[in-house]
Design an enzyme around this catalytic site. Structure first.
Site, short mmCIF file in Angstrom:
data_model
loop_
_atom_site.label_atom_id
_atom_site.label_comp_id
_atom_site.label_asym_id
_atom_site.label_seq_id
_atom_site.Cartn_x
_atom_site.Cartn_y
_atom_site.Cartn_z
N LYS A 60 0.82 -1.22 0.00
CA LYS A 60 0.00 0.00 0.00
C LYS A 60 0.85 1.27 0.00
O LYS A 60 0.47 2.27 -0.58
CB LYS A 60 -0.98 0.00 1.17
CG LYS A 60 -2.09 -1.01 0.99
CD LYS A 60 -3.29 -0.72 1.86
CE LYS A 60 -4.43 -1.64 1.48
NZ LYS A 60 -5.52 -1.66 2.44
N LYS A 96 -10.70 -3.22 -4.78
CA LYS A 96 -11.46 -2.01 -5.11
C LYS A 96 -10.56 -0.91 -5.60
O LYS A 96 -11.01 0.06 -6.21
CB LYS A 96 -12.34 -1.55 -3.94
CG LYS A 96 -11.71 -1.56 -2.58
CD LYS A 96 -12.78 -1.38 -1.49
CE LYS A 96 -12.43 -2.15 -0.24
NZ LYS A 96 -13.51 -2.29 0.71
N LYS A 141 -4.78 -9.75 -6.81
CA LYS A 141 -6.08 -10.03 -6.19
C LYS A 141 -7.13 -9.04 -6.69
O LYS A 141 -6.80 -7.91 -7.09
CB LYS A 141 -5.97 -10.02 -4.67
CG LYS A 141 -5.84 -8.68 -4.04
CD LYS A 141 -6.05 -8.72 -2.52
CE LYS A 141 -5.97 -7.29 -2.02
NZ LYS A 141 -6.15 -7.08 -0.63
#
Ligand code: TYM
Length: 336
Positions: free
Chosen positions: A113, A200, A197
């Site tokens: 992230k 969103k 994966k």
């Protein structure tokens, strides 16, 4: 034997998708008849990345609507938002002091992230797993249904619980949590790239099926989903190095509540267009009613806020009692 208690959380960052549904929410629904379950909209986690305040508020309600539309009972479960129960943040601070910097630095989700500019990531993003441990342990939850991407965070939760129990000489105070991860589909992958994966935050909306997608969009996304030139094998060994093929077949198995072996028996030797049309049909049948229900529920803000208030009262009662015990163990006193 100690009673089992389930806890899990979902971030209100919009666009809940098939990965969230098959990896987590569908399991929440299965567990509600067996255990005491606490399901949380983890809004404090969402702000580790900047969120538009108005959008955040509506995303919180949309996540509650998604829970209910997916089949979570507001009677059987405690459904609430994290910011409503202050003890999450209080315990997170305590865990910031129990947890080690080295443990944080090993977290792969932080590395993913934060990307290449780690220095510019929020401190909240770094210590995010400590808040996650606090979410679970403030209720002394024993089981946590999640997708495989959260497994490392749950291992950390176990380490924190062990260290706290040891540091404060309170053996068995915090339970050592068990992750509940679907065996058939631990990780739903992107429809465009079977090595990533479903997420969103993926730039391409074609990489995922959102719970609010309509019939035509689902058909189109499945039609466009990446596959390979070979036909479908009859054995699992025939899926080696075929991540996209394995993903579509696993989604099919999971949504039909069967297993990969059985799907391969039925579809072995056939081409992907046959699988894709059956897959679209099942996804439409399962997901479209949920999407329609979310849209309907969103028109009744009062109902959604009532669910949150009711859940908050119940969650706060448990959390307040436990934080009192935790403060006592540490030697902290609230002079109120
Ligand atoms: P979040 O909001 O990213 O995702 C919610 C749940 O959906 C699962 N999930 C997936 N499962 C399979 N395949 C996928 N592609 C996929 N994408 C998402 C996640 O594993 C998760 O179970 N840190 C958590 C939220 C959290 C939490 C907690 C969870 C905060 N505190 C305490 C459990 C217990 C997160 O970001 O999930």
């Amino acid at each position: 034997m100690k009673k089992k208690r389930v806890f899990s959380g979902v971030q209100p960052t919009g666009n809940l998708h098939l990965g969230n549904y098959l990896g987590a929410i569908d399991n929440f629904v299965n567990l509600q008849n067996k255990f005491e379950c606490i399901y949380c909209v983890v809004d404090l986690h969402a702000i580790t990345n900047h969120q538009d305040p108005k959008q955040l508020k509506s995303n919180i309600l949309e996540t509650v609507a998604s829970f209910v539309a997916s089949g979570l009972s507001t009677e059987k479960n405690i459904i609430f938002n994290q910011a409503s129960v202050a003890a999450h943040s209080e315990l997170a601070w305590i865990f910031n002091c129990v947890s080690r910097i080295g443990w944080m630095n090993r977290m792969t989700q932080f590395k993913e992230k934060a990307g290449s500019n780690k220095e510019n990531a929020s401190v909240g993003l770094l210590v995010y797993p400590n808040l996650m441990a606090a979410d679970i342990l403030i209720y002394k939850a024993t089981h946590v249904p999640v997708g495989e991407d959260q497994k490392q965070h749950l291992e950390l939760t176990r380490d924190i619980a062990k260290k706290f129990n040891n540091d404060f000489k309170c053996k068995d105070f915090f339970p050592i949590v068990e992750p509940l991860i679907s065996k058939d589909i631990p990780r739903v992958m992107s429809l465009r790239n079977g090595k990533k994966k479903m997420s969103k935050s993926d730039d391409s909306d074609y990489s995922r099926i959102n719970l609010k997608d309509d019939k035509d969009l689902i058909n189109l996304k499945i039609k466009k989903a990446t596959t390979d030139a070979d036909s479908i094998p009859s054995e699992i060994s025939g899926l080696k190095d075929r991540a996209e093929a394995k993903n579509l077949l696993s989604i099919y198995a999971s949504i039909n509540k069967t297993n990969l072996e059985k799907v391969l028996k039925d579809f072995g030797g056939k081409n992907f267009s046959t699988l894709k049309s059956s897959l679209s049909e099942t996804i439409i049948e399962k997901i479209c009613p949920i999407g329609k229900e979310i849209t309907k529920l969103l028109q009744d803000e009062k109902y959604l806020t009532t669910i949150l208030k009711k859940g908050t009262n119940k969650a706060d009662l448990i959390a307040k009692e436990n934080i009192k015990e935790i403060y006592n163990l540490i030697g902290l006193t609230k002079f109120t």
